[in-house]
Write a protein that holds these residues in place. Structure first.
Motif, PDB file in Angstrom:
ATOM      1  N   VAL A 128       0.843  -1.195   0.000  1.00  0.00           N
ATOM      2  CA  VAL A 128       0.000   0.000   0.000  1.00  0.00           C
ATOM      3  C   VAL A 128       0.877   1.242   0.000  1.00  0.00           C
ATOM      4  O   VAL A 128       0.617   2.198  -0.731  1.00  0.00           O
ATOM      5  CB  VAL A 128      -0.953  -0.002   1.222  1.00  0.00           C
ATOM      6  CG1 VAL A 128      -1.661   1.327   1.356  1.00  0.00           C
ATOM      7  CG2 VAL A 128      -1.944  -1.141   1.112  1.00  0.00           C
ATOM      8  N   ARG A 129       1.934   1.226   0.797  1.00  0.00           N
ATOM      9  CA  ARG A 129       2.846   2.359   0.848  1.00  0.00           C
ATOM     10  C   ARG A 129       3.537   2.560  -0.500  1.00  0.00           C
ATOM     11  O   ARG A 129       3.702   3.676  -0.962  1.00  0.00           O
ATOM     12  CB  ARG A 129       3.882   2.144   1.943  1.00  0.00           C
ATOM     13  CG  ARG A 129       4.752   3.347   2.171  1.00  0.00           C
ATOM     14  CD  ARG A 129       5.609   3.145   3.364  1.00  0.00           C
ATOM     15  NE  ARG A 129       4.731   3.117   4.527  1.00  0.00           N
ATOM     16  CZ  ARG A 129       5.101   3.419   5.739  1.00  0.00           C
ATOM     17  NH1 ARG A 129       6.340   3.724   5.977  1.00  0.00           N
ATOM     18  NH2 ARG A 129       4.260   3.380   6.724  1.00  0.00           N
ATOM     19  N   GLY A 130       3.925   1.470  -1.143  1.00  0.00           N
ATOM     20  CA  GLY A 130       4.548   1.569  -2.463  1.00  0.00           C
ATOM     21  C   GLY A 130       3.581   2.123  -3.498  1.00  0.00           C
ATOM     22  O   GLY A 130       3.964   2.928  -4.347  1.00  0.00           O
ATOM     23  N   ASP A 131       2.321   1.702  -3.425  1.00  0.00           N
ATOM     24  CA  ASP A 131       1.309   2.230  -4.338  1.00  0.00           C
ATOM     25  C   ASP A 131       1.087   3.716  -4.096  1.00  0.00           C
ATOM     26  O   ASP A 131       0.928   4.481  -5.044  1.00  0.00           O
ATOM     27  CB  ASP A 131      -0.007   1.479  -4.172  1.00  0.00           C
ATOM     28  CG  ASP A 131       0.065   0.045  -4.663  1.00  0.00           C
ATOM     29  OD1 ASP A 131       1.024  -0.288  -5.391  1.00  0.00           O
ATOM     30  OD2 ASP A 131      -0.836  -0.743  -4.303  1.00  0.00           O
ATOM     31  N   ALA A 132       1.084   4.135  -2.852  1.00  0.00           N
ATOM     32  CA  ALA A 132       0.897   5.555  -2.531  1.00  0.00           C
ATOM     33  C   ALA A 132       2.071   6.378  -3.044  1.00  0.00           C
ATOM     34  O   ALA A 132       1.881   7.493  -3.546  1.00  0.00           O
ATOM     35  CB  ALA A 132       0.728   5.735  -1.025  1.00  0.00           C
ATOM     36  N   ARG A 133       3.282   5.840  -2.939  1.00  0.00           N
ATOM     37  CA  ARG A 133       4.445   6.564  -3.469  1.00  0.00           C
ATOM     38  C   ARG A 133       4.338   6.724  -4.972  1.00  0.00           C
ATOM     39  O   ARG A 133       4.700   7.763  -5.523  1.00  0.00           O
ATOM     40  CB  ARG A 133       5.730   5.836  -3.103  1.00  0.00           C
ATOM     41  CG  ARG A 133       6.116   6.006  -1.664  1.00  0.00           C
ATOM     42  CD  ARG A 133       7.506   5.492  -1.418  1.00  0.00           C
ATOM     43  NE  ARG A 133       7.591   4.055  -1.596  1.00  0.00           N
ATOM     44  CZ  ARG A 133       7.864   3.204  -0.628  1.00  0.00           C
ATOM     45  NH1 ARG A 133       8.100   3.641   0.583  1.00  0.00           N
ATOM     46  NH2 ARG A 133       7.929   1.923  -0.869  1.00  0.00           N
ATOM     47  N   THR A 134       3.830   5.715  -5.651  1.00  0.00           N
ATOM     48  CA  THR A 134       3.644   5.797  -7.100  1.00  0.00           C
ATOM     49  C   THR A 134       2.616   6.871  -7.452  1.00  0.00           C
ATOM     50  O   THR A 134       2.810   7.655  -8.380  1.00  0.00           O
ATOM     51  CB  THR A 134       3.204   4.437  -7.661  1.00  0.00           C
ATOM     52  OG1 THR A 134       4.187   3.461  -7.319  1.00  0.00           O
ATOM     53  CG2 THR A 134       3.027   4.486  -9.157  1.00  0.00           C
ATOM     54  N   VAL A 135       1.530   6.925  -6.705  1.00  0.00           N
ATOM     55  CA  VAL A 135       0.490   7.926  -6.951  1.00  0.00           C
ATOM     56  C   VAL A 135       1.044   9.327  -6.724  1.00  0.00           C
ATOM     57  O   VAL A 135       0.778  10.245  -7.509  1.00  0.00           O
ATOM     58  CB  VAL A 135      -0.750   7.660  -6.067  1.00  0.00           C
ATOM     59  CG1 VAL A 135      -1.710   8.826  -6.094  1.00  0.00           C
ATOM     60  CG2 VAL A 135      -1.439   6.384  -6.504  1.00  0.00           C
ATOM     61  N   VAL A 136       1.827   9.526  -5.673  1.00  0.00           N
ATOM     62  CA  VAL A 136       2.410  10.847  -5.398  1.00  0.00           C
ATOM     63  C   VAL A 136       3.355  11.251  -6.526  1.00  0.00           C
ATOM     64  O   VAL A 136       3.327  12.392  -7.002  1.00  0.00           O
ATOM     65  CB  VAL A 136       3.137  10.860  -4.028  1.00  0.00           C
ATOM     66  CG1 VAL A 136       3.965  12.116  -3.863  1.00  0.00           C
ATOM     67  CG2 VAL A 136       2.127  10.737  -2.907  1.00  0.00           C
ATOM     68  N   ALA A 137       4.189  10.324  -6.982  1.00  0.00           N
ATOM     69  CA  ALA A 137       5.139  10.647  -8.050  1.00  0.00           C
ATOM     70  C   ALA A 137       4.414  10.982  -9.357  1.00  0.00           C
ATOM     71  O   ALA A 137       4.734  11.988 -10.010  1.00  0.00           O
ATOM     72  CB  ALA A 137       6.092   9.477  -8.262  1.00  0.00           C
ATOM     73  N   LEU A 138       3.449  10.164  -9.728  1.00  0.00           N
ATOM     74  CA  LEU A 138       2.718  10.432 -10.972  1.00  0.00           C
ATOM     75  C   LEU A 138       1.835  11.669 -10.855  1.00  0.00           C
ATOM     76  O   LEU A 138       1.722  12.449 -11.803  1.00  0.00           O
ATOM     77  CB  LEU A 138       1.882   9.216 -11.362  1.00  0.00           C
ATOM     78  CG  LEU A 138       2.678   7.990 -11.783  1.00  0.00           C
ATOM     79  CD1 LEU A 138       1.744   6.808 -12.041  1.00  0.00           C
ATOM     80  CD2 LEU A 138       3.518   8.281 -13.000  1.00  0.00           C
ATOM     81  N   GLY A 139       1.225  11.849  -9.699  1.00  0.00           N
ATOM     82  CA  GLY A 139       0.396  13.036  -9.486  1.00  0.00           C
ATOM     83  C   GLY A 139       1.213  14.313  -9.548  1.00  0.00           C
ATOM     84  O   GLY A 139       0.783  15.315 -10.127  1.00  0.00           O
ATOM     85  N   GLY A 140       2.405  14.281  -8.963  1.00  0.00           N
ATOM     86  CA  GLY A 140       3.282  15.453  -9.036  1.00  0.00           C
ATOM     87  C   GLY A 140       3.684  15.761 -10.459  1.00  0.00           C
ATOM     88  O   GLY A 140       3.713  16.923 -10.873  1.00  0.00           O
ATOM     89  N   ALA A 141       3.970  14.724 -11.239  1.00  0.00           N
ATOM     90  CA  ALA A 141       4.338  14.937 -12.640  1.00  0.00           C
ATOM     91  C   ALA A 141       3.168  15.530 -13.426  1.00  0.00           C
ATOM     92  O   ALA A 141       3.351  16.441 -14.239  1.00  0.00           O
ATOM     93  CB  ALA A 141       4.791  13.620 -13.262  1.00  0.00           C
TER      94      ALA A 141
END
Length: 92
Positions: free
Chosen positions: A30-43
């Motif tokens: 879940v934490r890894g998925d959240a990090r992916t969402v933050v990275a893609l959302g920031g981009a």
């Protein structure tokens, strides 16, 4: 072809006890998925389209709205990344 491992076979007893059940998501996943969402959302929030939407004719404390938008997105990204990167106290 790698051998098929059955659930709980070959794992130390301490890992077997902490495995989530089939219906639960593992906290690290879940934490890894959240990090992916933050990275893609920031981009996505720094794309020219999003920046153009933030470029309005008003100011915030004398700063243009586009600058305030960029700084706010940047700060939120840092805070979210920091909160997701913290180690859990029991993960030592």
């Amino acid at each position: 072809m790698p051998p098929v491992m059955r659930r709980g076979v070959g794992l130390p007893a301490s890992r077997e006890a902490t495995r989530p059940s089939d219906g639960e998501a593992a906290p690290d996943r879940v934490r890894g998925d959240a990090r992916t969402v933050v990275a893609l959302g920031g981009a996505v929030l720094f794309t020219p389209t999003a920046l153009a939407l933030s470029d309005r004719s008003f100011t915030v404390l004398g700063l243009p709205s586009a600058l305030v938008y960029v700084l706010a997105v940047w700060l939120v990204g840092i805070v979210l990344t920091r909160s997701l990167a913290r180690r859990r106290p029991d993960a030592r």
